[in-house]
Design an enzyme around this catalytic site. Structure first.
Site, PDB file in Angstrom:
ATOM      1  N   LYS A  78      69.237 120.587  11.753  1.00 49.30           N
ATOM      2  CA  LYS A  78      70.563 121.174  11.679  1.00 49.30           C
ATOM      3  C   LYS A  78      71.636 120.119  11.962  1.00 49.30           C
ATOM      4  O   LYS A  78      71.482 119.368  12.922  1.00 49.30           O
ATOM      5  CB  LYS A  78      70.632 122.293  12.723  1.00 49.30           C
ATOM      6  CG  LYS A  78      71.967 122.952  12.880  1.00 49.30           C
ATOM      7  CD  LYS A  78      71.935 123.857  14.087  1.00 49.30           C
ATOM      8  CE  LYS A  78      73.337 124.380  14.315  1.00 49.30           C
ATOM      9  NZ  LYS A  78      73.518 125.013  15.580  1.00 49.30           N
TER      10      LYS A  78
ATOM     11  N   LYS B  23      68.845 118.701  16.300  1.00 54.22           N
ATOM     12  CA  LYS B  23      70.193 119.251  16.191  1.00 54.22           C
ATOM     13  C   LYS B  23      71.188 118.152  16.517  1.00 54.22           C
ATOM     14  O   LYS B  23      71.202 117.621  17.626  1.00 54.22           O
ATOM     15  CB  LYS B  23      70.340 120.424  17.166  1.00 54.22           C
ATOM     16  CG  LYS B  23      71.722 121.054  17.130  1.00 54.22           C
ATOM     17  CD  LYS B  23      71.788 122.293  18.006  1.00 54.22           C
ATOM     18  CE  LYS B  23      73.181 122.882  18.005  1.00 54.22           C
ATOM     19  NZ  LYS B  23      73.261 124.107  18.811  1.00 54.22           N
TER      20      LYS B  23
END
Ligand code: PBG
Length: 325
Positions: free
Chosen positions: A245, A192
């Protein structure tokens, strides 16, 4: 002459040689639940997305099922926030209520994933427990464990920690097991990045940090070898699915991960990606539907098996119509 056009001659042969096949079964739709009753309010930064109170869960789940989407990822927006995010693990917390409501009504007809994090629940908006202005890794872990266990107790099929603390996959897995939830799956937000693409989400969830930023726990977008290291840690700690992500600026990372792991790979096409496409479409600058289709396929082509997206219902329709997939 090499005649590459032979395989692009007509729709039938194009469909024959298509390299990327997509199924609506691999889509996950994110939903925001807000504490309260009888709420359905459109999120200003995310046109077409709403905040629901748990008692109106049926409305949004029916809509998903109508489009053939049967996996959802839940986020919560509590009434009260404090320094330790108490509402994140409250038995009657908003996500716990929403999960229970959905499971009572639909059972195994719908697969429920919950976001495990603290930023929507803390008064300071950071993803963990503070020590001065620092997010303290090790004292955050027991809180994440409690959150995950409370979601599992409410009936969640899968928990998805998005906090980026070290060691949290192993800690959460052990806590689930110790509390009798050894079959609850874990999808790790393994890779992330600290991204400006989360802007609309933070507006939707009221989770922007009140000071500083998340760069001491989320990843530096200059790095991809570090991404493989992070994924390796989470795989070793027992994650069932690894997530990358955001999506669009990180297709290379998805590709690299797909060559480095045997676990299923999920990609989260985040709020900023959705908002850009929506708003550019609305301004008449691009064809929203076409760009949605094209960007979606790029994520699968890069190697993603699963896609989390605010366009999930529209993409399921596009697949059904044969425009992609
Ligand atoms: C919580 C969380 C965030 C997102 C998913 N889980 C926000 C953040 O890290 O600031 C972003 C999702 C999106 O932008 O659609 N930590």
């Amino acid at each position: 002459m090499n005649r590459g056009r032979i395989l692009r001659k007509n729709p039938l042969v194009r469909s024959l040689v298509r390299e990327t096949r997509i199924s609506g079964d691999s889509l996950i739709y994110p939903i925001f639940f807000e504490e309260g009753r009888d709420i359905k309010s459109e999120i200003g930064s995310l046109e077409g997305q709403f905040r629901y109170s748990p008692d109106r869960a049926k409305e949004v789940i029916d809509e998903c099922l109508d489009h053939g989407v049967n996996k959802v990822l839940l986020f919560g927006i509590p009434k009260e926030k404090d320094t330790v995010g108490t509402q994140a693990y409250a038995e009657e917390g908003v996500v716990q209520q929403a999960v229970a409501e959905i499971k009572k009504e639909y059972g195994n007809e719908i697969y429920v994933v919950t976001d495990v994090c603290m930023c929507e629940y803390t008064s300071h908006g950071h993803c963990g427990i503070l020590n001065g202005h620092d997010v303290d890794n090790d004292s955050t872990l027991p809180y994440l464990e409690r959150i995950a266990v409370s979601h599992a107790a409410a009936g969640a099929d899968m928990v998805a920690p998005s906090d980026m603390m070290d060691g949290r996959v192993a800690a959460i897995k052990a806590a689930l097991s110790a509390n009798g939830y050894k079959d609850t799956a874990l999808m790790s937000y393994a890779i992330k990045y600290a991204s400006s693409f989360y802007g609309p989400f933070r507006d939707a969830a009221g989770s922007a940090p009140s000071f500083g930023d998340r760069r001491s726990y989320q990843m530096d977008f200059h790095n991809s070898r570090e991404a493989m290291k992070e994924a390796g840690y989470d795989e070793a700690e027992g994650a069932d699915i690894l997530m990358v992500k955001p999506a669009l600026s990180y297709l290379d990372v998805i590709k690299e991960l797909s060559q480095n792991t045997d676990l299923p790979i999920a990609t989260y096409s985040v709020s900023g990606e959705y908002a850009m496409i929506k708003n550019a479409g609305k301004a008449g600058l691009i064809d929203e539907y076409g760009v949605m289709c094209e960007t979606t396929v790029s994520m699968y082509r890069a190697g993603s098996d699963i896609l989390i997206t605010y366009f999930a219902k529209e993409i399921a329709d596009a697949i059904r119509k044969g425009d992609i997939g």
